[in-house]
Design a protein around this motif. Sequence first.
Motif, PDB file in Angstrom:
ATOM      1  N   ASN A 194       0.820  -1.212   0.000  1.00 22.73           N
ATOM      2  CA  ASN A 194       0.000   0.000   0.000  1.00 22.73           C
ATOM      3  C   ASN A 194       0.849   1.255   0.000  1.00 22.73           C
ATOM      4  OD1 ASN A 194      -2.395  -1.864   1.036  1.00 22.73           O
ATOM      5  ND2 ASN A 194      -3.242   0.119   0.457  1.00 22.73           N
ATOM      6  N   HIS A 195       0.284   2.307  -0.595  1.00 24.94           N
ATOM      7  CA  HIS A 195       0.960   3.603  -0.652  1.00 24.94           C
ATOM      8  C   HIS A 195       0.957   4.275   0.715  1.00 24.94           C
ATOM      9  CE1 HIS A 195      -0.377   2.964  -4.846  1.00 24.94           C
ATOM     10  NE2 HIS A 195       0.765   3.542  -5.133  1.00 24.94           N
ATOM     11  N   ASN A 196       2.046   4.953   0.994  1.00 24.62           N
ATOM     12  CA  ASN A 196       2.137   5.733   2.229  1.00 24.62           C
ATOM     13  C   ASN A 196       2.858   7.046   1.949  1.00 24.62           C
ATOM     14  OD1 ASN A 196       1.137   4.098   4.714  1.00 24.62           O
ATOM     15  ND2 ASN A 196       2.240   2.606   3.465  1.00 24.62           N
ATOM     16  N   ALA A 197       2.292   7.842   1.044  1.00 27.46           N
ATOM     17  CA  ALA A 197       2.870   9.154   0.754  1.00 27.46           C
ATOM     18  C   ALA A 197       2.829  10.018   2.002  1.00 27.46           C
ATOM     19  CB  ALA A 197       2.105   9.828  -0.383  1.00 27.46           C
ATOM     20  N   ILE A 198       3.777  10.927   2.119  1.00 30.27           N
ATOM     21  CA  ILE A 198       3.831  11.772   3.312  1.00 30.27           C
ATOM     22  C   ILE A 198       2.581  12.641   3.429  1.00 30.27           C
ATOM     23  CG2 ILE A 198       5.060  13.692   2.217  1.00 30.27           C
ATOM     24  CD1 ILE A 198       6.717  13.898   4.824  1.00 30.27           C
ATOM     25  N   GLU A 199       1.965  12.977   2.298  1.00 27.63           N
ATOM     26  CA  GLU A 199       0.686  13.696   2.292  1.00 27.63           C
ATOM     27  C   GLU A 199      -0.420  12.708   1.945  1.00 27.63           C
ATOM     28  OE1 GLU A 199      -1.614  17.216  -0.241  1.00 27.63           O
ATOM     29  OE2 GLU A 199      -0.160  15.887  -1.193  1.00 27.63           O
ATOM     30  N   PRO A 200      -1.242  12.293   2.921  1.00 25.15           N
ATOM     31  CA  PRO A 200      -2.376  11.437   2.570  1.00 25.15           C
ATOM     32  C   PRO A 200      -3.317  12.169   1.614  1.00 25.15           C
ATOM     33  CG  PRO A 200      -1.983  11.401   4.939  1.00 25.15           C
ATOM     34  CD  PRO A 200      -1.145  12.509   4.373  1.00 25.15           C
ATOM     35  N   HIS A 201      -4.155  11.410   0.914  1.00 26.84           N
ATOM     36  CA  HIS A 201      -5.060  11.997  -0.062  1.00 26.84           C
ATOM     37  C   HIS A 201      -5.943  13.055   0.591  1.00 26.84           C
ATOM     38  CE1 HIS A 201      -3.670   8.495  -2.153  1.00 26.84           C
ATOM     39  NE2 HIS A 201      -4.349   8.799  -3.236  1.00 26.84           N
ATOM     40  N   VAL A 214     -11.421  22.643  -7.615  1.00 25.26           N
ATOM     41  CA  VAL A 214     -10.947  21.556  -6.756  1.00 25.26           C
ATOM     42  C   VAL A 214      -9.449  21.719  -6.506  1.00 25.26           C
ATOM     43  CG1 VAL A 214     -10.597  19.063  -6.574  1.00 25.26           C
ATOM     44  CG2 VAL A 214     -12.695  19.947  -7.606  1.00 25.26           C
ATOM     45  N   HIS A 215      -9.070  21.710  -5.243  1.00 26.35           N
ATOM     46  CA  HIS A 215      -7.665  21.601  -4.844  1.00 26.35           C
ATOM     47  C   HIS A 215      -7.431  20.136  -4.503  1.00 26.35           C
ATOM     48  CE1 HIS A 215      -7.170  25.989  -4.543  1.00 26.35           C
ATOM     49  NE2 HIS A 215      -8.404  25.979  -4.067  1.00 26.35           N
ATOM     50  N   GLU A 216      -6.486  19.518  -5.179  1.00 26.06           N
ATOM     51  CA  GLU A 216      -6.417  18.057  -5.120  1.00 26.06           C
ATOM     52  C   GLU A 216      -4.981  17.560  -5.043  1.00 26.06           C
ATOM     53  OE1 GLU A 216      -7.732  14.016  -5.429  1.00 26.06           O
ATOM     54  OE2 GLU A 216      -8.614  15.896  -4.769  1.00 26.06           O
ATOM     55  N   ALA A 217      -4.755  16.533  -4.237  1.00 31.65           N
ATOM     56  CA  ALA A 217      -3.481  15.830  -4.217  1.00 31.65           C
ATOM     57  C   ALA A 217      -3.508  14.796  -5.333  1.00 31.65           C
ATOM     58  CB  ALA A 217      -3.263  15.158  -2.861  1.00 31.65           C
ATOM     59  N   THR A 218      -2.986  15.153  -6.493  1.00 32.19           N
ATOM     60  CA  THR A 218      -3.117  14.297  -7.663  1.00 32.19           C
ATOM     61  C   THR A 218      -1.855  14.298  -8.505  1.00 32.19           C
ATOM     62  OG1 THR A 218      -4.363  13.921  -9.715  1.00 32.19           O
ATOM     63  CG2 THR A 218      -4.150  16.192  -8.993  1.00 32.19           C
ATOM     64  N   ALA A 243      -3.178  21.763  -8.259  1.00 29.35           N
ATOM     65  CA  ALA A 243      -2.296  20.950  -7.420  1.00 29.35           C
ATOM     66  C   ALA A 243      -0.879  21.505  -7.528  1.00 29.35           C
ATOM     67  CB  ALA A 243      -2.337  19.489  -7.848  1.00 29.35           C
ATOM     68  N   PRO A 244      -0.640  22.696  -6.985  1.00 28.01           N
ATOM     69  CA  PRO A 244       0.694  23.295  -7.112  1.00 28.01           C
ATOM     70  C   PRO A 244       1.776  22.493  -6.392  1.00 28.01           C
ATOM     71  CG  PRO A 244      -0.652  24.545  -5.572  1.00 28.01           C
ATOM     72  CD  PRO A 244      -1.564  23.551  -6.224  1.00 28.01           C
ATOM     73  N   PHE A 245       1.389  21.799  -5.322  1.00 33.87           N
ATOM     74  CA  PHE A 245       2.330  20.957  -4.589  1.00 33.87           C
ATOM     75  C   PHE A 245       1.628  19.663  -4.207  1.00 33.87           C
ATOM     76  CE2 PHE A 245       3.596  25.346  -3.734  1.00 33.87           C
ATOM     77  CZ  PHE A 245       4.906  25.321  -4.183  1.00 33.87           C
ATOM     78  N   VAL A 246       2.328  18.567  -4.378  1.00 32.45           N
ATOM     79  CA  VAL A 246       1.800  17.250  -4.030  1.00 32.45           C
ATOM     80  C   VAL A 246       2.848  16.544  -3.183  1.00 32.45           C
ATOM     81  CG1 VAL A 246       0.911  15.046  -4.895  1.00 32.45           C
ATOM     82  CG2 VAL A 246       0.485  17.156  -6.187  1.00 32.45           C
ATOM     83  N   GLY A 247       2.441  16.104  -2.008  1.00 33.94           N
ATOM     84  CA  GLY A 247       3.383  15.493  -1.072  1.00 33.94           C
ATOM     85  C   GLY A 247       3.586  14.015  -1.305  1.00 33.94           C
ATOM     86  N   GLY A 248       4.073  13.676  -2.491  1.00 32.30           N
ATOM     87  CA  GLY A 248       4.337  12.282  -2.838  1.00 32.30           C
ATOM     88  C   GLY A 248       3.141  11.634  -3.491  1.00 32.30           C
ATOM     89  N   GLY A 249       3.408  10.750  -4.444  1.00 31.01           N
ATOM     90  CA  GLY A 249       2.325  10.065  -5.136  1.00 31.01           C
ATOM     91  C   GLY A 249       2.650   8.605  -5.395  1.00 31.01           C
ATOM     92  N   PHE A 250       3.702   8.340  -6.174  1.00 33.94           N
ATOM     93  CA  PHE A 250       4.202   6.991  -6.449  1.00 33.94           C
ATOM     94  C   PHE A 250       3.158   6.101  -7.115  1.00 33.94           C
ATOM     95  CE2 PHE A 250       5.986   8.641  -2.438  1.00 33.94           C
ATOM     96  CZ  PHE A 250       7.253   8.952  -2.891  1.00 33.94           C
ATOM     97  N   GLY A 251       2.160   6.706  -7.771  1.00 35.49           N
ATOM     98  CA  GLY A 251       1.108   5.945  -8.433  1.00 35.49           C
ATOM     99  C   GLY A 251      -0.208   6.004  -7.699  1.00 35.49           C
ATOM    100  N   GLY A 252      -0.182   6.132  -6.383  1.00 32.23           N
ATOM    101  CA  GLY A 252      -1.415   6.141  -5.594  1.00 32.23           C
ATOM    102  C   GLY A 252      -2.298   7.329  -5.889  1.00 32.23           C
TER     103      GLY A 252
END
Length: 735
Positions: A194-201, A214-218, A243-252
């Motif tokens: 499972n994904h564990n990006a530092i910024e959860p969705h 919409v402001h989105e972690a994407t 989404a100007p900044f995203v705290g990790g994604g890795f596919g999730g």
Amino acid sequence: MTQLQEAPATKAVGRPLDRVDGAVKTTGEARYAAEFPYPGLAYASMVHSTVARGRITAIDTAAALAVPGVLAVITHENAPPMKKPAKPNPLNLSTLASGTRVNYLNTDEVFWNGQPIAVVVADTLEAAREATALVRAEYEVLKSTVDFNAEQGNAKPQPNSMIQSGGAKKGDAEAALAAAPVSVDLRFSTPAHNHNAIEPHATTALWDGDRLTVHEATQSVDWVRRHLALKFGVPVGGVRVLAPFVGGGFGGKGAVWAGTVLTALAARVTGRPVRMLLSRESVYRTVGGRTPSTQRVALGADTDGRLTSLIHTSITQTGSGGGGPEQVTSQSRHLYAAENILVQQNLVELDTTPNTFMRAPGESIGTFALEAGVDELAYRLGIDPIELRMRNEPTVNPLDGKKFAHRMLRECFVRGAAEFGWADRTPEPGSMRDGQWLVGWGVAAAYHPAWQFPANVRVRWSADGSVLVRCGFQEMGMGAATAQAQIAADALGVPVDSVRVEYGDTALPIGPSAGGSAQTASIAASLLSACEKLTNALGALAKKHPGGSPAEIITAAGKPYLEVSVGADSGLGAVAGQVRFMSKFVMDQRRWVKAASGAHFCEVRVDPDTGETRISRWTGVFDVGRVINAKTATSQLKGGIVMGIGMALSEETLVDPRTGRIMNPSLSEYHVPVHADIPPINVHYLDVPAPTMPLGLLGIGEVGITGVAGAVANAIHHATGKRLRDLPLTLDKLL
């Protein structure tokens, strides 16, 4: 052994420049999806199903509605209708956006344990979460299949498609295996991850009539925009995703999941701006992860180590509510020159959370099995593992004879062996010690295909000498904006600090999704074209208004700036762009095999009494084509190796085989590596441009994780003599 010389850096490209967004991130000035303030902001929280398969027969929301501050409880009984997700279509990549086929809250059907069945909206986050715990549902429980190991006998061959090939063969690999003087036939398994990006969705959404912001972690603002426009029946141009900044994604964050859709739904129902921050557990229960796998790797060789047979088959899972196949056998079609090859991927459908992209999907787990199999064959033959790979290094693609557009894997092993000191290795398992520790050295190949997708860009050269690059791509921490600034600076002959890059907004020209290690090359192709157009326009202007610098020419012409675009977001221009992309994609597929590759060298120390395994040293050498930024490239490759070490030694999603519920949805029980688990990592790259790719770059983000678990397993075998074939490689398996 000889070493390749690093290619000289140009004025900007290749230099280890600091990231342009470094200051705002380190000072806390950067805003993420859950940090944009709006007056009247409400908060949403999801209620999850507790059964794996069934129908909701009753849902009691009275207690939840009685909690002070609760504005609404939305269920399938009162949710406005939404349209179903579009069917995947390779001619329209945005149709791949939907994480599932489930039309959330527009159905009483449940497809997995954890599926959202209600959303609570309240004035405060605390009230929303308190009320969420009070919603009660009753179910007609239907028969479910949730045990991957028990269901493997029901797996079916994965069909071939434009997106992915399920199987291929050359010659009769099974017969060649049976006739081979030396062979191995091994079974491997990998667990779910499972994904564990530092910024959860997280999502913040607000409506203004039929216009949605919409402001989105994407990982793809364009995919989110198109998906939401379809779901809510509004024009694509009426949806803006930022989404100007995203705290990790890795596919999730590559697909659109329940939190995004239901936040927009909650905002529409309440008429308020709404924010939803997923807890770590909700991420596990609603966002797909990596499928588990079982794999067979069988290799036959003559006594000189020439491969006569290579067989690689896999079984992976998809969800009854969605998910897609992983290209587990991808690297096995390309890495070794076997006379006979059989690769086949098989699928079993389960009532579990739909699986999705996770860093180097397919190749990350496929290289584990293949590279451990090659290592085992080397021991059977009594040949050094690197030498065996050298003897089987192909000159053309082994499966179909296509040319390699660029391949320097041999050079990676040569340089890596020199850097690591491989010549000092004694070959016998258990022959190297350091005090109480058994010491083992392992090696493995890394491999990931190189892709390129459409990207639209707009570039402005202003009279003050500044340059503005606009493209709706994503920045997830890999330094994408910095790399594009370096590319533009060199293309226009200006200092890097005069270039500003705008990204992460659907109001900008459509950019590619950040996935498949394809974003940098995709944007670079269009950016270079735009800079050429801009330079030509400047030259034409200079003939009428002679001047010195570009800024002086623009000023003399009485213009505030010159601006050019490449690609169109809509209309006939967009259609033409899609046709050009598909034509190039098909032509490239027919002509070339394009890929990044590399060689991993791992040293482990194993306590013979306890089985404790420590990775003590790591060297990786990569052929990733031209490197744009030496600092961010090294960081990306190290990050992939760290993630691979987690996959090798500790990461494992545990699913209850009775209920289908994930049992360890937290960082306290799902063990990712910490600083003490990671050794010094030495990363090198050849930095030789790939001739068929923009600026010669191949992509970096994903290749680093491939081969890592194989190198660790091979090092453990060298240390102990035990061949571990089931991830994670925990100490209990060594005792």
